[in-house]
Design a protein around this motif. Structure first.
Motif, PDB file in Angstrom:
ATOM      1  N   ALA A  97       0.830  -1.206   0.000  1.00  0.00           N
ATOM      2  CA  ALA A  97       0.000   0.000   0.000  1.00  0.00           C
ATOM      3  C   ALA A  97       0.865   1.258   0.000  1.00  0.00           C
ATOM      4  O   ALA A  97       0.568   2.233  -0.707  1.00  0.00           O
ATOM      5  CB  ALA A  97      -0.926  -0.007   1.211  1.00  0.00           C
ATOM      6  N   LEU A  98       1.965   1.254   0.782  1.00  0.00           N
ATOM      7  CA  LEU A  98       2.831   2.429   0.838  1.00  0.00           C
ATOM      8  C   LEU A  98       3.536   2.651  -0.495  1.00  0.00           C
ATOM      9  O   LEU A  98       3.569   3.778  -1.019  1.00  0.00           O
ATOM     10  CB  LEU A  98       3.871   2.280   1.952  1.00  0.00           C
ATOM     11  N   LEU A  99       4.102   1.592  -1.064  1.00  0.00           N
ATOM     12  CA  LEU A  99       4.789   1.724  -2.353  1.00  0.00           C
ATOM     13  C   LEU A  99       3.828   2.210  -3.430  1.00  0.00           C
ATOM     14  O   LEU A  99       4.166   3.082  -4.243  1.00  0.00           O
ATOM     15  CB  LEU A  99       5.423   0.389  -2.754  1.00  0.00           C
ATOM     16  N   GLY A 100       2.632   1.659  -3.441  1.00  0.00           N
ATOM     17  CA  GLY A 100       1.642   2.080  -4.423  1.00  0.00           C
ATOM     18  C   GLY A 100       1.266   3.537  -4.257  1.00  0.00           C
ATOM     19  O   GLY A 100       1.144   4.281  -5.241  1.00  0.00           O
ATOM     20  N   ALA A 101       1.102   3.976  -3.003  1.00  0.00           N
ATOM     21  CA  ALA A 101       0.727   5.366  -2.740  1.00  0.00           C
ATOM     22  C   ALA A 101       1.807   6.326  -3.243  1.00  0.00           C
ATOM     23  O   ALA A 101       1.505   7.362  -3.840  1.00  0.00           O
ATOM     24  CB  ALA A 101       0.494   5.564  -1.244  1.00  0.00           C
ATOM     25  N   ILE A 102       3.082   5.977  -3.006  1.00  0.00           N
ATOM     26  CA  ILE A 102       4.173   6.847  -3.456  1.00  0.00           C
ATOM     27  C   ILE A 102       4.256   6.859  -4.973  1.00  0.00           C
ATOM     28  O   ILE A 102       4.509   7.911  -5.595  1.00  0.00           O
ATOM     29  CB  ILE A 102       5.514   6.388  -2.845  1.00  0.00           C
ATOM     30  N   LEU A 103       4.040   5.703  -5.619  1.00  0.00           N
ATOM     31  CA  LEU A 103       4.080   5.643  -7.079  1.00  0.00           C
ATOM     32  C   LEU A 103       2.969   6.475  -7.706  1.00  0.00           C
ATOM     33  O   LEU A 103       3.143   7.055  -8.777  1.00  0.00           O
ATOM     34  CB  LEU A 103       3.982   4.181  -7.549  1.00  0.00           C
ATOM     35  N   VAL A 104       1.827   6.540  -7.032  1.00  0.00           N
ATOM     36  CA  VAL A 104       0.705   7.338  -7.532  1.00  0.00           C
ATOM     37  C   VAL A 104       0.946   8.828  -7.291  1.00  0.00           C
ATOM     38  O   VAL A 104       0.669   9.669  -8.160  1.00  0.00           O
ATOM     39  CB  VAL A 104      -0.615   6.892  -6.859  1.00  0.00           C
ATOM     40  N   VAL A 143      10.041 -12.444 -10.861  1.00  0.00           N
ATOM     41  CA  VAL A 143       9.258 -13.451 -10.131  1.00  0.00           C
ATOM     42  C   VAL A 143       7.902 -12.895  -9.751  1.00  0.00           C
ATOM     43  O   VAL A 143       6.891 -13.617  -9.734  1.00  0.00           O
ATOM     44  CB  VAL A 143      10.027 -13.902  -8.868  1.00  0.00           C
ATOM     45  N   GLU A 144       7.852 -11.595  -9.454  1.00  0.00           N
ATOM     46  CA  GLU A 144       6.594 -10.952  -9.083  1.00  0.00           C
ATOM     47  C   GLU A 144       5.803 -10.467 -10.297  1.00  0.00           C
ATOM     48  O   GLU A 144       4.689  -9.960 -10.135  1.00  0.00           O
ATOM     49  CB  GLU A 144       6.881  -9.751  -8.164  1.00  0.00           C
ATOM     50  N   GLY A 145       6.367 -10.612 -11.474  1.00  0.00           N
ATOM     51  CA  GLY A 145       5.652 -10.183 -12.672  1.00  0.00           C
ATOM     52  C   GLY A 145       6.347  -9.069 -13.425  1.00  0.00           C
ATOM     53  O   GLY A 145       5.745  -8.429 -14.300  1.00  0.00           O
ATOM     54  N   GLY A 146       7.620  -8.778 -13.055  1.00  0.00           N
ATOM     55  CA  GLY A 146       8.371  -7.760 -13.778  1.00  0.00           C
ATOM     56  C   GLY A 146       7.860  -6.367 -13.487  1.00  0.00           C
ATOM     57  O   GLY A 146       7.258  -6.088 -12.446  1.00  0.00           O
ATOM     58  N   SER A 147       8.059  -5.469 -14.452  1.00  0.00           N
ATOM     59  CA  SER A 147       7.654  -4.080 -14.254  1.00  0.00           C
ATOM     60  C   SER A 147       6.139  -3.947 -14.151  1.00  0.00           C
ATOM     61  O   SER A 147       5.636  -2.927 -13.662  1.00  0.00           O
ATOM     62  CB  SER A 147       8.181  -3.217 -15.407  1.00  0.00           C
ATOM     63  N   ALA A 148       5.436  -4.990 -14.585  1.00  0.00           N
ATOM     64  CA  ALA A 148       3.977  -4.951 -14.447  1.00  0.00           C
ATOM     65  C   ALA A 148       3.558  -4.929 -12.979  1.00  0.00           C
ATOM     66  O   ALA A 148       2.467  -4.443 -12.641  1.00  0.00           O
ATOM     67  CB  ALA A 148       3.363  -6.170 -15.146  1.00  0.00           C
ATOM     68  N   TYR A 149       4.441  -5.434 -12.107  1.00  0.00           N
ATOM     69  CA  TYR A 149       4.141  -5.430 -10.674  1.00  0.00           C
ATOM     70  C   TYR A 149       4.059  -4.001 -10.152  1.00  0.00           C
ATOM     71  O   TYR A 149       3.244  -3.699  -9.268  1.00  0.00           O
ATOM     72  CB  TYR A 149       5.214  -6.219  -9.922  1.00  0.00           C
ATOM     73  N   LEU A 150       4.881  -3.107 -10.714  1.00  0.00           N
ATOM     74  CA  LEU A 150       4.830  -1.706 -10.304  1.00  0.00           C
ATOM     75  C   LEU A 150       3.477  -1.095 -10.653  1.00  0.00           C
ATOM     76  O   LEU A 150       2.875  -0.370  -9.845  1.00  0.00           O
ATOM     77  CB  LEU A 150       5.948  -0.908 -10.977  1.00  0.00           C
ATOM     78  N   ALA A 151       3.009  -1.401 -11.861  1.00  0.00           N
ATOM     79  CA  ALA A 151       1.709  -0.882 -12.282  1.00  0.00           C
ATOM     80  C   ALA A 151       0.591  -1.456 -11.414  1.00  0.00           C
ATOM     81  O   ALA A 151      -0.380  -0.758 -11.075  1.00  0.00           O
ATOM     82  CB  ALA A 151       1.474  -1.238 -13.751  1.00  0.00           C
ATOM     83  N   ALA A 195      -2.070   0.570  -9.238  1.00  0.00           N
ATOM     84  CA  ALA A 195      -3.488   0.405  -9.588  1.00  0.00           C
ATOM     85  C   ALA A 195      -4.336   0.035  -8.381  1.00  0.00           C
ATOM     86  O   ALA A 195      -5.529   0.350  -8.331  1.00  0.00           O
ATOM     87  CB  ALA A 195      -3.632  -0.656 -10.674  1.00  0.00           C
ATOM     88  N   ASN A 196      -3.742  -0.650  -7.416  1.00  0.00           N
ATOM     89  CA  ASN A 196      -4.517  -1.125  -6.263  1.00  0.00           C
ATOM     90  C   ASN A 196      -4.627  -0.095  -5.143  1.00  0.00           C
ATOM     91  O   ASN A 196      -5.188  -0.387  -4.092  1.00  0.00           O
ATOM     92  CB  ASN A 196      -3.887  -2.405  -5.701  1.00  0.00           C
TER      93      ASN A 196
END
Length: 502
Positions: A36-43, A99-107, A111-112
């Protein structure tokens, strides 16, 4: 009946209760909070401002999340935007992230995200769990070290090292700091001035019980490190003891309005010797006579009355030898929690140990660590810390034996870390040991004249001492003259000598 039958025909050997496999406990972590924290910073990179001050990549549990946060930090520090698009190239060829899905994991992380408002709370949760994992690691190391027998490391050394690790961890875990509005600081300053104004002594800090020193310093202020130094026999321990006892007695007599609760670390003298000094001062019976039992019958009522008064003073003595600075910190915290604490005295600084259980190869570095530790205690507990210190022999080589800042032993950081540096100097001590003797071929008139001048000067400085304030971060420097009675190891104001002479 059924249960009995089944147990009779159970093919397993009956050797007691069936053993269950031990539960596997994973270290404390919260993957959802990290995501949640990583996603919030990326957004929204502004969310990083809520955690950037205290959170580091190694605080995350998941190694992948560590690498993502480290990359985000690097981008933001460079003034660039960190989002799934700008980080894509960096992680496209990352095998661990694949392993986590590549750069798509960042997206996916971005997104979540539901809200970025809680980013600060997520960061504190991640940090708290990191501290818990570190506590487990420290505890495991303590157990393993205790099982390992090393003749060079005693159990007390292990305790000291564990205390240091725990304090370092506590310092790492302090995320409460930050800017304070200047208006709040001004309010606090005015409130402090108001307290001083309402007191008849106009002292803002803890009183020393010595009027002229209180006027010069304004009392001993919270968070200050005060160095009290002097050559042997100058009376630095006596002065520190007088100040500490005066503060404790003022606290008792004023119902807590003046003075304070005192913690006294006596690394050189035992608690009994310290008590004898204070008793000698209060009842005005020489300490050596008390130790030898040469006490008159008329003195006993004074002893009884003094002991009753002393027992009510909030004056606590720890005479454990060779303490480490981390042990001093731990014991101060405990005293403040159980009985309160307003002032700490350490007699003396050079008898403390640094954090290393094996000793430091560089004594100057070790003293620097000790002074920084004492200053940290003063700030953390919001109390003045008085640390006594020795002076180098360079003083004895000068004609004027008044100490200077350069005379502090291992003075690399003592002068730098101290808020106040005071020296105790008694000219009487040196004069008594420099009684003139007749020189070869010296006439009677010249010798008598020189001897007379010596006697006159000795009379002028008899029962006096100087406290030289060589550094004061928040006030003036200068010299304060005090009354000193050697047989009672008692310092007082000069007008007290005049009263005694009358």
């Amino acid at each position: 009946m059924t249960s009995q039958t089944s147990s009779l025909f159970d093919p397993r050997p009956s050797v007691g209760p069936a053993k269950t496999a031990p539960d596997y406990r994973t270290p404390p972590n919260n993957e959802e909070a990290e995501q949640a924290l990583l996603g919030a910073i990326l957004v929204n990179n502004k969310a990083y401002e809520k955690v950037g001050e205290f959170l580091r990549a190694e605080h995350f549990y998941d190694p992948v999340h560590q690498r993502i946060f480290a990359a985000i930090t690097k981008m933001i520090d460079r003034g660039q935007i960190a989002n799934p698009v700008t980080l894509k190239a960096l992680f496209d060829n990352d095998a661990d992230l694949a392993v986590e899905g590549g750069s798509a994991y960042l997206a996916e992380l971005a997104a979540n995200v539901v809200t970025v408002v809680n980013a600060g709370d997520y960061g504190k949760t991640i940090h708290d769990l990191f501290i818990r994992r570190q506590l487990i690691e420290v505890g495991t190391d303590m157990v393993n070290e205790a099982y390992r027998h090393d003749l060079d490391v005693t159990a007390l050394d292990q305790i000291g090292e564990a205390e240091k690790q725990l304090f370092d961890l506590a310092s790492t875990g302090d995320v409460q700091g930050g800017f304070v509005a200047f208006g709040e600081s001004v309010k606090h300053a005015i409130a402090t001035a108001e307290v001083a104004f309402r007191r008849s002594s106009h002292v803002t800090g803890v009183t020393t019980g010595l009027i002229d020193i209180d006027r010069k310093l304004g009392g001993l202020h919270p968070s200050d490190l005060v160095i009290l130094a002097g050559r042997p026999s100058m009376g630095k321990t006596a002065l520190a003891t007088n100040i500490a006892f005066n503060a404790a007695r003022a606290h008792m007599r004023s119902g807590g309005q003046e003075g304070g609760v005192v913690g006294f670390f006596s690394l050189e003298m035992s608690a009994e010797q310290l008590a004898t000094r204070i008793l000698a001062e209060v009842v005005e019976v020489p300490g050596d006579k008390i130790r030898r039992g040469e006490i008159r019958d008329s003195d006993f009522p004074k002893f009884v009355q003094a002991s009753q008064d002393l027992a009510r003073c909030p004056f606590y003595v720890d005479d454990t030898p060779a303490l480490s600075v981390s042990a001093v910190r731990t014991r101060c915290r405990r005293l403040k929690r159980t009985s309160g604490l307003n002032m700490v005295v350490v007699d003396y600084l050079q008898l403390l140990r640094g954090s290393s259980s094996r000793g430091s190869e560089n004594r100057v570095q070790e003293i620097s660590e000790i002074t920084r530790g004492l200053k940290a205690i003063a700030k953390e507990l919001d109390v003045p810390v008085i640390a006594l210190s020795q002076l180098s022999r360079a003083v004895e080589l000068r004609e004027d034996k008044r100490p200077q800042l350069a005379d502090l032993r291992e003075s690399g950081s003592i002068e730098q870390d101290a808020d106040v540096v005071m020296f105790v100097f008694r000219e009487q001590y040196y004069l008594e040991r420099a009684e003139p003797s007749r020189r070869p071929d010296e006439s009677d008139d010249k010798f008598n004249d020189r001897y007379q001048r010596w006697q006159q000067r000795l009379g002028e400085v008899h029962n006096t001492a100087e406290v030289i304030i060589a550094k004061q971060r928040h006030g003036p420097i200068g010299t304060v003259r005090l009354y000193f009675d050697g047989q009672f190891t008692k310092f007082g104001d000069l007008d007290q000598r005049n009263q005694d002479d009358d």
